[in-house]
Enzyme design. Sequence first.
Site, PDB file in Angstrom:
ATOM      1  N   GLY A 135       0.911  -1.280   0.005  1.00 15.37           N
ATOM      2  CA  GLY A 135       0.002   0.139  -0.140  1.00 15.37           C
ATOM      3  C   GLY A 135       0.732   1.208   0.042  1.00 15.37           C
ATOM      4  O   GLY A 135       1.048   2.075   1.035  1.00 15.37           O
ATOM      5  N   SER A 137       1.103   3.575  -3.491  1.00 15.83           N
ATOM      6  CA  SER A 137       0.509   4.607  -4.224  1.00 15.83           C
ATOM      7  C   SER A 137      -0.994   5.044  -3.597  1.00 15.83           C
ATOM      8  O   SER A 137      -1.716   4.154  -2.946  1.00 15.83           O
ATOM      9  CB  SER A 137       0.457   4.118  -5.638  1.00 15.83           C
ATOM     10  N   GLU A 255      12.799  -3.754  -4.958  1.00 18.15           N
ATOM     11  CA  GLU A 255      11.659  -3.868  -5.985  1.00 18.15           C
ATOM     12  C   GLU A 255      12.078  -3.621  -7.517  1.00 18.15           C
ATOM     13  O   GLU A 255      11.395  -4.216  -8.486  1.00 18.15           O
ATOM     14  CB  GLU A 255      10.589  -2.733  -5.532  1.00 18.15           C
TER      15      GLU A 255
END
Lengths: 388, 359
Positions: A135, A137, A255
């Site tokens: 969570g 954006s 990421e």
Amino acid sequence: MTTVVEVPTTPAGVEAEVLRLRAEVRDFLREEQAAGRFTPRCDAWLAGWDESFSRRLAARGWLGMTLPAEYGGHGRSTLERYAVTEELLASGAPVAAHWFADRQIGPSLLRYGTEAQRRRYLPAIVRGECFFGIGMSEPDSGSDLASVRTRGTRTEGGWLVDGTKVWTSGAHHAHAFFVLARTAPLEEGGSRHAGLSQFVVPLDSPGVTIRPIELLTGEHHFNEVVLEGVFVPDDMVLGEIGDGWHQVTSELAFERSGPERFLSTYPLLAALVGALAERTDSDGQRDLGALLARLWTLRQRSLRIAASLAGGVAQEVPAALVKDLGTRFEVEVVEAARLLLDVEPDPGSATTLSRLLAEAVLHAPGFTIRGGTSEILRGLVARGVGVR
Amino acid sequence: MTESTQEELAALTAAARDLLEDHCTPERLAASEGRTDLALWALLAEAGFTHVGIAEDAGGSGGGIVEAAALLGVAGEHAAPVPLAESTLLAGWLLALAGLPQPDGLATTGEGEVSARPVDGGYRLQGTVRRVPAARDAELVVVLARVDGDGAARLVVAAVPVAGTSLVEGHNVAGEQRDDVLLDLVVPDVVEVRAGTADELRLRGALSRSVLIAGALDRVLRLTVRYAGERRQFGRPLSAFQAVQQQVALLAAEAAAAHAAADGAVEQCARDGFATPASAFAVAAAKVRTAQAASTAAAIAHQVHGALGMTREHSLRFSTTRLWAWRSEWGSEAQWSQQLGRTAVAAGADGVWPLLVGA
């Protein structure tokens, strides 16, 4: 960035073990495919949600590989995990269910989580029984992550969290997600990165509403997650209150530098090789070679970053470089396939090449957006080399 | 061959950088245009740099291709007008392989078609070695020649005094000497070498250019960042313009990719030698990727430098012209791409992945 030669950091013995592991994963994937348990597809780390596949991987010891044994993990090296991950991606296997839990939630919990948080989640992640979402954006916070408006308000014994998160992959299936929220107001002239915190929020918490955000294809992978007065007890704060920006940034290096940033269209590339092999002329070989040179190089770079991250070295700029070049490469594969082959893309086609091309064409615009747009990444790189 | 630690490598490159920084100034590079800087060469030789990567008992300074590549990267960064790739990884290696002594003067080599035929008093060498760096200044050109016999062709190495050859002088687009060496002479002796030597020479040649390119890109990036910070237009430095920032980031990405490619190939060949399929794939991939990086990066660097970068006066050209030259040497981008593609197609849809990961 300008070091000339980095001596390989592979400890003796690991290399042989990696070879053995690769062979094992390839055998497993062949069996799975032969048994019809999965069909290779493009972008399977987003689109291939298959919990039973994830559990079969877990049974082999291929989830939470680098986590320590005391949390149910397998105490494997980063390079071993990298090998397994890239084999899965290259085969187009359905790895979406466990993807975020395995890639960043596990390592983050290990690094910033409390002992109780680790005990609660890590063993379940390793068993393929607990899946996570992200969570970060928000509707008004895409590339500009520091502008998040989700708020954590102090209450007795914890925090009340209000706000809306978007692009949370798999929230409709997952068990929990990490929420980035502002817990202290922006101060005039102060850093925008201060006052942010991370919470671990089970997705069945009271006050959580999950709505689909359909992709242009109609596929449902992404969600909007609305939090209305969601109570997060103190023991579900991740790391330190106010340290959220730093924590998220270190997550982003995981990421952005992994093999999923250049292998999303690999199944199409492999099919392209197969199609060129059936031709009697040598047309297309040169273009294929140019693509393979890029792919080979991206992998070299990504592997080095993985090794550095394992050693605790910050890799924000190198990771940004991999993601920018890697996702551009993923799109180049689509263009090459389109230009070299006489194939019409059809998502429902029984012809593999036609279907893979359709999946790639329809997902490609997202590659250079998700996880940080190319423009934002170049901004990071520009600052890194000193022009910003 | 001993393996250096990271610290020893850093010390080697730091020493080379110190020396080259002093001697590869823009003024000096301009003065030695079209020539080999023999004074610099003498200093490099004295410091033991010219035979890095060649075992000490073969007359070298020790170290392997990792050390030689580290040194070449620094030479590429400084646009050093000396044939260091030839004296270390190429001609120097061929001499060592054949058990021949390293000369006091320059030894150089290139790709060519040369035949060796036994005659009275030795072997007659006939053919051409093409685009040989610094041949006119060299003492020896080291020639790889084919001896046609009854059975399979054999390969031999001959150390040929340049004085006995004729040269067709030429230059690459950076003004570096690239001479064709025409051979028609009898040498007293040749040394037979293993059959894969011609392939290895070509791989080593390509690898040397990849490493040089990666080094040169460091300087191109540095100059571009500096210029974007200094040059003001519309009341702001160029670096304040987001469009310029994004271009510089792309240039940095290409430089990083070139390093990843060159370093990866060097490591692979240092580990397994040049004779494995994985090494051939790595060298080809590195040559293609560094050539791509050279093209993209040079274009961005010139665009950011504007008209000033196009002048003879500006020192950007010492690096960009070399990028344009080196990307085409020891096999064009087209040739190596084709080879990679052909290898992949032969491996098939399922075989290409093992090629890429080398396992």
